[in-house]
Write a protein that holds these residues in place. Structure first.
Motif, PDB file in Angstrom:
ATOM      1  N   VAL B  43       0.849  -1.195   0.000  1.00  0.00           N
ATOM      2  CA  VAL B  43       0.000   0.000   0.000  1.00  0.00           C
ATOM      3  C   VAL B  43       0.885   1.245   0.000  1.00  0.00           C
ATOM      4  O   VAL B  43       1.578   1.531   0.977  1.00  0.00           O
ATOM      5  N   GLY B  44       0.897   1.949  -1.100  1.00  0.00           N
ATOM      6  CA  GLY B  44       1.627   3.220  -1.176  1.00  0.00           C
ATOM      7  C   GLY B  44       0.759   4.323  -0.608  1.00  0.00           C
ATOM      8  O   GLY B  44      -0.250   4.683  -1.200  1.00  0.00           O
ATOM      9  N   ALA B  45       1.134   4.827   0.555  1.00  0.00           N
ATOM     10  CA  ALA B  45       0.324   5.854   1.226  1.00  0.00           C
ATOM     11  C   ALA B  45       0.854   7.248   0.885  1.00  0.00           C
ATOM     12  O   ALA B  45       2.003   7.396   0.466  1.00  0.00           O
ATOM     13  N   THR B  46       0.018   8.249   1.069  1.00  0.00           N
ATOM     14  CA  THR B  46       0.438   9.624   0.770  1.00  0.00           C
ATOM     15  C   THR B  46       1.101  10.291   1.965  1.00  0.00           C
ATOM     16  O   THR B  46       1.789  11.293   1.818  1.00  0.00           O
ATOM     17  N   ARG B  47       0.838   9.768   3.151  1.00  0.00           N
ATOM     18  CA  ARG B  47       1.433  10.306   4.373  1.00  0.00           C
ATOM     19  C   ARG B  47       1.701   9.139   5.328  1.00  0.00           C
ATOM     20  O   ARG B  47       1.038   8.119   5.262  1.00  0.00           O
ATOM     21  N   ASP B  49       1.132   8.974   8.614  1.00  0.00           N
ATOM     22  CA  ASP B  49       0.058   8.660   9.568  1.00  0.00           C
ATOM     23  C   ASP B  49      -1.062   7.882   8.883  1.00  0.00           C
ATOM     24  O   ASP B  49      -1.704   7.018   9.483  1.00  0.00           O
ATOM     25  N   GLU B  50      -1.283   8.177   7.602  1.00  0.00           N
ATOM     26  CA  GLU B  50      -2.230   7.385   6.826  1.00  0.00           C
ATOM     27  C   GLU B  50      -1.770   5.920   6.783  1.00  0.00           C
ATOM     28  O   GLU B  50      -2.578   4.991   6.984  1.00  0.00           O
ATOM     29  N   THR B  54      -3.784   2.496   8.081  1.00  0.00           N
ATOM     30  CA  THR B  54      -4.087   1.331   7.254  1.00  0.00           C
ATOM     31  C   THR B  54      -3.475   0.063   7.851  1.00  0.00           C
ATOM     32  O   THR B  54      -4.105  -1.000   7.875  1.00  0.00           O
TER      33      THR B  54
END
Lengths: 199, 174
Positions: B43-47, B49-50, B54
């Motif tokens: 999962v490539g997250a944008t931040r 904490d996001e 997840t």
């Protein structure tokens, strides 16, 4: 305020949350965002598959994504306020790219940070949360026109593939329930409700 | 075996399958290997904490998870750790590529790096700074098992002594 948000009915979060919970027949996981989203989820009656956040503003959708990826056969619903969603807009892009067909996001949009003193949010100005979701790549993102439309959208949410984002324009009333305050108990009950073991 | 091959092998050995990450030069081979391996859910997250959110959701639904980030990204997750991971007793596996030390050109990185260990200490999160191959396998494997068994998070700080650091950062030094 611009666009479709101006033409839909102003609804009530407490009533819509009750309608939602009544329609959940398959042990769907529901992630309640902080504050009023949570309070009304609790007010609709505790379910073993409910997760209540306590802080970590903005993380309802990322948490729901993790649940949806871990259990692709289970319906997963994130309940989030407009202010919290605005804090974590990037997660809409992540979710759209991961394409979990079992994930539904419901945004309660009153255009204010109700719980901290009713300051205006960007969606109370010119920003449209449904347009943001479409721009992020959601295959389906819709405004809830009225209560009957909400029921239809919920019942048919898997028909056109997912993920789905539904936004309801709501009034400025606070949530009815009380804050859950025992994080280890919330986590443990949620895991049991999802049939997830510690090991 | 490279440090990232060892790490991948130990994640697999402990059934850690969902890997949420935010890009970093040093972590690139690890992120690429995760994306190329069907065992993992990448999962490539944008931040950051996001990514923590997840990973938390996945764990609670029965899928063990880890989060990859760099030092500056760690500075974004104090609230997610303090209000989600620690109070809800989530065995979050945090893998942090250490910048800001041993050959850093960016003063911002050197300053933000100094907030990392005090933040982890303030929250009571066990952390290990990984500096060499000979102890890597034992520290990773035993600490990941301890995290899941005791329902507590753990942070692994990947020192430039282990990884060689960020070549792009080194290139900026005079």
């Amino acid at each position: 305020m611009t666009g479709e948000r101006t033409t839909v009915a102003t609804l009530n979060r407490t009533a819509l949350t009750r309608r939602l919970v009544e329609r959940l027949k398959h042990d769907e996981a529901v992630i309640g965002g902080i504050g009023n989203a949570n309070f009304d989820l609790i007010a609709a009656g505790h379910r073993a598959q409910n997760f209540y956040m306590l802080g970590s503003m903005g993380l309802a959708c990322p948490i729901a994504l993790g649940v949806a990826l871990a259990q692709p056969q289970r319906g997963v619903i994130a309940l989030e306020g407009d202010g919290s969603m605005l804090m974590m807009l990037g997660s809409l892009a992540t979710i759209a790219n991961m394409r979990p067909a079992n994930l539904t996001i419901i945004i309660w949009d009153n255009g204010i940070y109700q719980i901290t003193g009713k300051q205006a949010t960007a969606t109370g100005g010119v920003t449209d949360i449904v347009a943001l979701a479409r721009g992020a790549g959601f295959p389906r993102a819709e405004w809830v026109r009225d209560e009957a439309h909400f029921d239809i959208l919920i019942d048919r949410r898997f028909e056109a593939g997912g993920p789905v984002l539904l936004a309801a324009k709501i009034d400025d009333k606070p949530g009815k329930g009380r804050q859950a305050r025992d994080p280890p108990l919330i986590r443990r009950r949620f895991m049991e409700g999802l049939g997830a073991s510690r090991d | 075996m490279t440090w990232f091959d060892t790490l991948l092998q130990i994640l697999k050995g402990n059934k850690v399958r969902l890997i949420a990450h935010v890009p970093d030069n040093v972590l690139t081979p690890l992120i690429n290997a995760v994306a190329a391996d069907n065992y993992f859910v990448s999962v490539g997250a944008t931040r950051e904490d996001e990514a923590v959110g997840t990973a938390t959701g996945a764990y609670m639904a029965g899928l063990r998870s880890a989060v990859l980030m760099q030092t500056s990204g760690f500075a974004l997750i104090a609230n997610a750790l303090a209000s989600l991971v620690v109070p809800y007793q989530i065995p979050a596996i945090l893998v942090i590529s250490e910048r800001g030390t041993l050959g850093e050109f960016n003063i911002g990185q050197t300053l933000v790096a100094r907030t990392m260990r005090p933040t982890l200490d303030a929250l009571g999160i066990v952390h290990h700074t990984l500096t060499d191959q000979s102890t890597l396998r034992f520290i990773l494997d035993s600490s990941i098992k301890q995290a899941f068994t005791t329902q507590t998070p753990v942070a692994f700080i990947l020192s430039p002594l282990l990884t060689g650091g960020n070549p792009a950062a080194h290139a900026h030094l005079i």
